[in-house]
Design a protein around this motif. Structure first.
Motif, PDB file in Angstrom:
ATOM      1  N   GLU A   1       3.912   9.133  -7.849  1.00 45.37           N
ATOM      2  CA  GLU A   1       2.784   9.361  -8.125  1.00 45.37           C
ATOM      3  C   GLU A   1       2.142   8.356  -8.171  1.00 45.37           C
ATOM      4  OE1 GLU A   1       2.238  11.311 -12.997  1.00 45.37           O
ATOM      5  OE2 GLU A   1       4.340  10.389 -12.163  1.00 45.37           O
ATOM      6  N   ALA A   2       1.854   7.058  -8.821  1.00 51.96           N
ATOM      7  CA  ALA A   2       1.227   5.492  -8.520  1.00 51.96           C
ATOM      8  C   ALA A   2      -0.022   6.041  -7.736  1.00 51.96           C
ATOM      9  CB  ALA A   2       1.849   4.757  -8.787  1.00 51.96           C
ATOM     10  N   GLU A   3       1.193   6.307  -5.629  1.00 49.64           N
ATOM     11  CA  GLU A   3       0.552   6.040  -4.202  1.00 49.64           C
ATOM     12  C   GLU A   3      -0.523   7.337  -4.734  1.00 49.64           C
ATOM     13  OE1 GLU A   3       1.100   4.080  -2.493  1.00 49.64           O
ATOM     14  OE2 GLU A   3       1.659   2.748  -3.458  1.00 49.64           O
ATOM     15  N   LEU A   4       0.243   8.400  -4.680  1.00 52.12           N
ATOM     16  CA  LEU A   4      -0.769   9.407  -5.171  1.00 52.12           C
ATOM     17  C   LEU A   4      -1.582   9.417  -5.771  1.00 52.12           C
ATOM     18  CD1 LEU A   4       2.148  12.640  -4.563  1.00 52.12           C
ATOM     19  CD2 LEU A   4       1.203  11.345  -3.145  1.00 52.12           C
ATOM     20  N   LEU A   5      -1.655   8.657  -6.291  1.00 53.05           N
ATOM     21  CA  LEU A   5      -3.232   8.951  -7.898  1.00 53.05           C
ATOM     22  C   LEU A   5      -4.280   7.769  -7.541  1.00 53.05           C
ATOM     23  CD1 LEU A   5      -1.236   9.450 -11.219  1.00 53.05           C
ATOM     24  CD2 LEU A   5      -3.218  11.049  -9.813  1.00 53.05           C
ATOM     25  N   LYS A   6      -3.976   7.006  -6.580  1.00 51.67           N
ATOM     26  CA  LYS A   6      -4.418   6.014  -6.184  1.00 51.67           C
ATOM     27  C   LYS A   6      -6.077   6.722  -4.905  1.00 51.67           C
ATOM     28  CE  LYS A   6      -3.038   1.827  -4.962  1.00 51.67           C
ATOM     29  NZ  LYS A   6      -1.576   0.695  -3.983  1.00 51.67           N
ATOM     30  N   PRO A   7      -7.050   5.757  -5.573  1.00 47.35           N
ATOM     31  CA  PRO A   7      -8.236   5.971  -4.818  1.00 47.35           C
ATOM     32  C   PRO A   7      -8.237   6.171  -3.612  1.00 47.35           C
ATOM     33  CG  PRO A   7      -8.971   5.015  -6.649  1.00 47.35           C
ATOM     34  CD  PRO A   7      -7.399   4.698  -6.542  1.00 47.35           C
TER      35      PRO A   7
END
Length: 219
Positions: free
Chosen positions: A171-177
């Motif tokens: 999820e953190a990877e997907l939310l990263k700009p």
């Protein structure tokens, strides 16, 4: 090996002696046959000479002797065939006897080996091997089992926690700009001119306090 230790069996010795005797007889017959053939050729030449000399009677006598020699040659040939036949039969019998002796020796050796290692000993040995293998497997399982606090951990709970961590990481990877804004550029300083630093004060607070203390002591 037994032959080297105790000598050749009597039957084998007799067979070899007989073969040697037959070979000697065969050689003797061949020599006689060659001699008779030479006599036959000689009688033919004599008959030709007597024929040229018009001596018919002498020529016929030469031919008669030639026929006798030829009969002996034929007889010697039959003798040689009989000897060859006897030698072939004797060599075959010798090979058969040696084969039977070898098979008998092999059977005796196998019987002795079977007596030395019977089926009960084999079964007992296999049972011991299986037992030792099972014991070693149990020892390895006991050594590899977790002990202490690690033995109380629930593998299912650890796997669930690991899945949560993996989901949070994803999820953190997907939310990263997608792109990162470039850093603001600093204003450029004109070449050859250095920025003027503020002049440091000569007197600090401690120096002021020291001066006041000296003034009081002078009074």
């Amino acid at each position: 090996m037994f032959t080297r230790l105790f000598g050749k069996p009597k039957e084998q010795t007799n067979a070899l002696a007989t073969l040697d005797k037959l070979n000697e007889t065969l050689e003797m017959l061949e020599k006689k046959e060659n001699l008779l053939l030479k006599k036959v050729a000689a009688e033919v030449e004599k008959a030709k000479e007597f024929t040229r000399a018009k001596n018919k009677r002498a020529a016929i006598q030469c031919l008669k002797r030639k026929r006798l020699y030829e009969q002996q040659v034929e007889q010697l040939g039959n003798f040689q065939l009989r000897i060859h036949d006897q030698m072939i039969m004797l060599e075959g019998a010798k090979a058969t006897t040696e084969t039977v002796d070898a098979l008998r020796t092999g059977a005796a050796a196998m019987k002795a080996m079977q007596k030395a290692t019977n089926i009960d000993d084999v079964d007992k040995t296999m049972d011991e091997i299986n037992e030792q293998t099972e014991n070693m497997k149990q020892i390895q399982e006991a050594l590899s089992a977790p002990i202490g606090a690690a033995a109380d951990f629930d593998e299912d709970e650890l796997e669930a926690e690991l899945e949560e961590l993996e989901g949070a990481e994803l999820e953190a990877e997907l939310l990263k700009p997608a792109t990162t804004a470039p850093a603001a550029s600093l204003p450029s300083v004109p070449t050859g001119k250095q920025p003027v630093r503020p002049t440091a004060q000569k007197n600090t607070a401690e120096e002021d306090e020291l001066a006041a203390l000296q003034a009081e002591m002078a009074l």
